[in-house]
Design an enzyme around this catalytic site. Structure first.
Site, PDB file in Angstrom:
ATOM      1  N   VAL A 103       3.160   1.076   3.043  1.00  0.00           N
ATOM      2  CA  VAL A 103       2.905  -0.065   3.916  1.00  0.00           C
ATOM      3  C   VAL A 103       3.492  -1.311   3.258  1.00  0.00           C
ATOM      4  O   VAL A 103       3.251  -1.562   2.067  1.00  0.00           O
ATOM      5  CB  VAL A 103       1.398  -0.270   4.175  1.00  0.00           C
ATOM      6  CG1 VAL A 103       1.176  -1.460   5.113  1.00  0.00           C
ATOM      7  CG2 VAL A 103       0.777   0.986   4.780  1.00  0.00           C
ATOM      8  N   LYS A 111       4.341   0.191   8.518  1.00  0.00           N
ATOM      9  CA  LYS A 111       3.959   1.458   7.889  1.00  0.00           C
ATOM     10  C   LYS A 111       5.021   2.517   8.178  1.00  0.00           C
ATOM     11  O   LYS A 111       5.394   2.741   9.332  1.00  0.00           O
ATOM     12  CB  LYS A 111       2.610   1.917   8.424  1.00  0.00           C
ATOM     13  CG  LYS A 111       2.049   3.117   7.689  1.00  0.00           C
ATOM     14  CD  LYS A 111       0.552   3.243   7.928  1.00  0.00           C
ATOM     15  CE  LYS A 111      -0.094   4.137   6.889  1.00  0.00           C
ATOM     16  NZ  LYS A 111      -1.561   4.101   6.951  1.00  0.00           N
ATOM     17  N   ASP A 150     -12.099   9.322   7.947  1.00  0.00           N
ATOM     18  CA  ASP A 150     -12.023   8.764   6.593  1.00  0.00           C
ATOM     19  C   ASP A 150     -12.675   7.380   6.548  1.00  0.00           C
ATOM     20  O   ASP A 150     -12.106   6.427   6.017  1.00  0.00           O
ATOM     21  CB  ASP A 150     -10.561   8.686   6.133  1.00  0.00           C
ATOM     22  CG  ASP A 150     -10.448   8.565   4.603  1.00  0.00           C
ATOM     23  OD1 ASP A 150     -11.441   8.877   3.907  1.00  0.00           O
ATOM     24  OD2 ASP A 150      -9.380   8.168   4.124  1.00  0.00           O
ATOM     25  N   GLY A 188       0.425   5.865  -0.144  1.00  0.00           N
ATOM     26  CA  GLY A 188      -0.457   7.024  -0.167  1.00  0.00           C
ATOM     27  C   GLY A 188       0.313   8.253   0.250  1.00  0.00           C
ATOM     28  O   GLY A 188       1.552   8.224   0.388  1.00  0.00           O
ATOM     29  N   ALA A 189      -0.418   9.354   0.474  1.00  0.00           N
ATOM     30  CA  ALA A 189       0.232  10.610   0.830  1.00  0.00           C
ATOM     31  C   ALA A 189       0.935  10.519   2.174  1.00  0.00           C
ATOM     32  O   ALA A 189       1.892  11.241   2.432  1.00  0.00           O
ATOM     33  CB  ALA A 189      -0.805  11.738   0.855  1.00  0.00           C
ATOM     34  N   MET A 190       0.454   9.636   3.050  1.00  0.00           N
ATOM     35  CA  MET A 190       1.023   9.533   4.395  1.00  0.00           C
ATOM     36  C   MET A 190       2.252   8.634   4.447  1.00  0.00           C
ATOM     37  O   MET A 190       3.019   8.690   5.409  1.00  0.00           O
ATOM     38  CB  MET A 190      -0.021   8.988   5.380  1.00  0.00           C
ATOM     39  CG  MET A 190      -1.361   9.668   5.334  1.00  0.00           C
ATOM     40  SD  MET A 190      -1.226  11.454   5.407  1.00  0.00           S
ATOM     41  CE  MET A 190      -2.653  11.897   4.426  1.00  0.00           C
ATOM     42  N   GLY A 226       0.827  -1.204   0.000  1.00  0.00           N
ATOM     43  CA  GLY A 226       0.000   0.000   0.000  1.00  0.00           C
ATOM     44  C   GLY A 226       0.857   1.247   0.000  1.00  0.00           C
ATOM     45  O   GLY A 226       1.964   1.263   0.534  1.00  0.00           O
TER      46      GLY A 226
END
Length: 518
Positions: free
Chosen positions: A28, A43, A146, A23-25, A21
């Site tokens: 993972v 993560k 979210d 994303g912006a954060m 995974g």
């Protein structure tokens, strides 16, 4: 280009194996604990957010998620926190194999009993977060911000069937709290409440709005709100001004109880004050529906009514079905069991199988087993409560299947005790097995019929095993849910449960030994 992190070992414990995974954060990875040989997920905080303020917040985020995971089994558990050699913070989570709710909604119709089960679990996880965790001696409510199908993972749990895990708690909140870090909206446009899109201070009712969108989508397979374009402005106008569609408008063939439709639409109210005040209020509203719309309730009431009306053979009644005191020996369940002979169609061998034993009333739930006579005598000589145990594991997908496990903990001269594992598998798409599961839940017990290899014609011993209230409830839920599930590949379900049993054996033995020490 290959990922340089693959194969890397963090803190001498976690080997990164696959990127699962991003994303912006951050990213993972699926990883393996090299000492325990156990899968985990790792993560990392994004390289673009590596400043002191975000490092501190990421660390607090890991602690918050750890406490949330300890508070509710419906929130993904955080296991560890650390900083890599190149000074990038990471935290370690349980690795979960399953499907997110979005994938399920796209491919399957979710029947009402299954919806109620999944929605109930989502609510339990959210309720635990909204009630808060203690941080620095202060109770801090946690708002997810979210909630959407892709953040709701459905995994197969051997004890519960389908289990929901809420993912990604609090990351968006951490970013949003720091205005210097971002000037753009954080969240998912199609699921965000009007007040979230306006940048207002949020409470649990913002998550309740998102949950309303998710629940509508679970039932109808379509969204209750539709924007002309996938832009912030278009979605903001929809969430602020557009009335949600009704189920009849989206799916004219869909039959949703009015009380449930009212609940979902209330969650979608534009004004937070018009929504349920808490997730606990939603749980209260769902509870009577979980009872009312369970397919097994009518059958359960019918079985209970039959038990109350039954007149025992060999006794007299008053002509009105009123039970009378006393019973003849032929009506005693244990006597009936002792009169049985080993079926001619079964091999004379150490095997086990479940059987509904016919009586003048409801059938008796039994498990038949053949063992050497000496083993049976050893069990017979011991206290029944310390030698016979039961456990149930179940799953609904890819095929509804229950593992009904009996464990004999047998004393062996000179070697102490050893377990005898007696698994029976109930394919709940077969009517006889479904009937067995329902009677088992209703009666709350079953009997073990022991036959000796040396003398298969006579039942040597009968032991009665009682189920816990939780066992009975689980069996009812699995039976009810199985009616709505498609028949696919029973072999896959049985293979999965076999593997789960092997993994669970050490824990089961530990529990048995703890009971013996009491």
């Amino acid at each position: 280009m290959s990922d340089p992190n693959l194969g890397r070992v963090l803190a001498e414990r976690y080997r990164l194996e696959e990127l699962i995974g991003r994303g912006a954060m951050g990213r993972v990875y699926r990883a393996k604990h090299v000492l325990l040989d156990a899968p985990v997920a790792v993560k990392f905080l994004s390289q673009t957010l590596l400043n002191k303020k975000m490092r501190d917040r990421f660390k607090r985020e890991a602690r918050s998620c750890f406490l949330l995971g300890q508070k509710s089994k419906h929130i993904v558990q955080v296991l560890d926190y650390g900083v890599s050699e190149d000074e990038v913070p990471f935290y370690v989570m349980e690795y979960l194999e399953g499907r997110d709710l979005g994938a399920i909604v796209k491919r399957e119709t979710i029947p009402l009993p299954r919806f109620l089960n999944l929605a109930h679990q989502i609510c339990l996880g959210l309720q635990a977060a909204h009630q808060g965790i203690l941080l620095e001696d202060k109770l801090c409510p946690i708002i997810h911000r979210d909630i959407k199908p892709s953040n709701l993972l459905v995994v197969q749990d051997p004890d519960m069937g389908e289990s929901v895990k809420i993912l990604d708690f609090g990351i968006a909140k951490l970013i949003q709290d720091d205005a210097a870090q971002t000037s753009h909206f954080m969240g998912t446009l199609a699921y965000s409440s009007p007040e979230q899109m306006e940048g207002k201070e949020l409470d649990g009712r913002a998550d309740i709005y998102s949950l309303g969108v998710v629940m509508f989508e679970m039932l109808a397979g379509k969204m209750p709100l539709r924007a002309e374009t996938h832009s912030f402005g278009s979605w903001y106008k929809v969430h602020r001004d557009q009335s949600p569609l009704t189920f009849a408008e989206v799916r004219p063939d869909l039959k949703v109880p009015k009380i449930l439709e009212s609940l979902v639409l209330q969650c979608l109210s534009k004004n937070p004050g018009d929504r349920p005040s808490s997730v606990g209020e939603i749980l209260q509203a769902l509870e009577p529906m979980e009872h009312r719309y369970s397919p097994g309730r009518t059958i359960g009431r019918r079985i209970e009514s039959t038990l109350q009306r039954a007149t025992l053979p060999g006794s007299s009644g008053n002509g009105e079905g009123t039970p009378v005191r006393g019973r003849s020996s032929s009506s005693d369940p244990d006597v009936i069991c002792r009169l049985q002979s080993w079926p001619k169609g079964k091999p004379v061998a150490e095997i086990v199988f479940p059987h509904l034993l016919p009586t003048s009333g409801d059938p008796l739930v039994t498990v038949w087993i053949m063992l050497p006579r000496a083993t049976i005598q050893s069990i017979q000589a011991s206290d029944e409560g310390s030698s016979c145990y039961s456990r149930f594991m179940g799953m609904m997908s890819p095929h509804p299947m229950v593992l009904w496990l009996t464990v004999l903990y047998i004393s062996v001269a000179g070697t102490g005790r050893r377990p005898k594992w007696l698994p029976s598998y109930l394919d709940l798409k077969q009517s006889r097995n479904l009937e067995t599961a329902r009677h088992l839940a209703q009666q709350g017990c079953y009997r073990l019929l022991f036959f000796a290899l040396e003398d298969p014609q006579n039942c040597q011993y009968v032991a009665k095993i009682h189920l816990t209230a939780a066992n009975c409830q689980m069996l009812r839920q699995w039976a009810d849910q199985s009616v709505q599930m498609p028949a696919t590949q029973p072999g896959l379900g049985k293979d999965y449960l076999r593997k789960e049993l092997e993994r669970a054996k050490p824990q089961i033995l530990q529990q048995i030994e703890q009971r013996l020490r009491r």
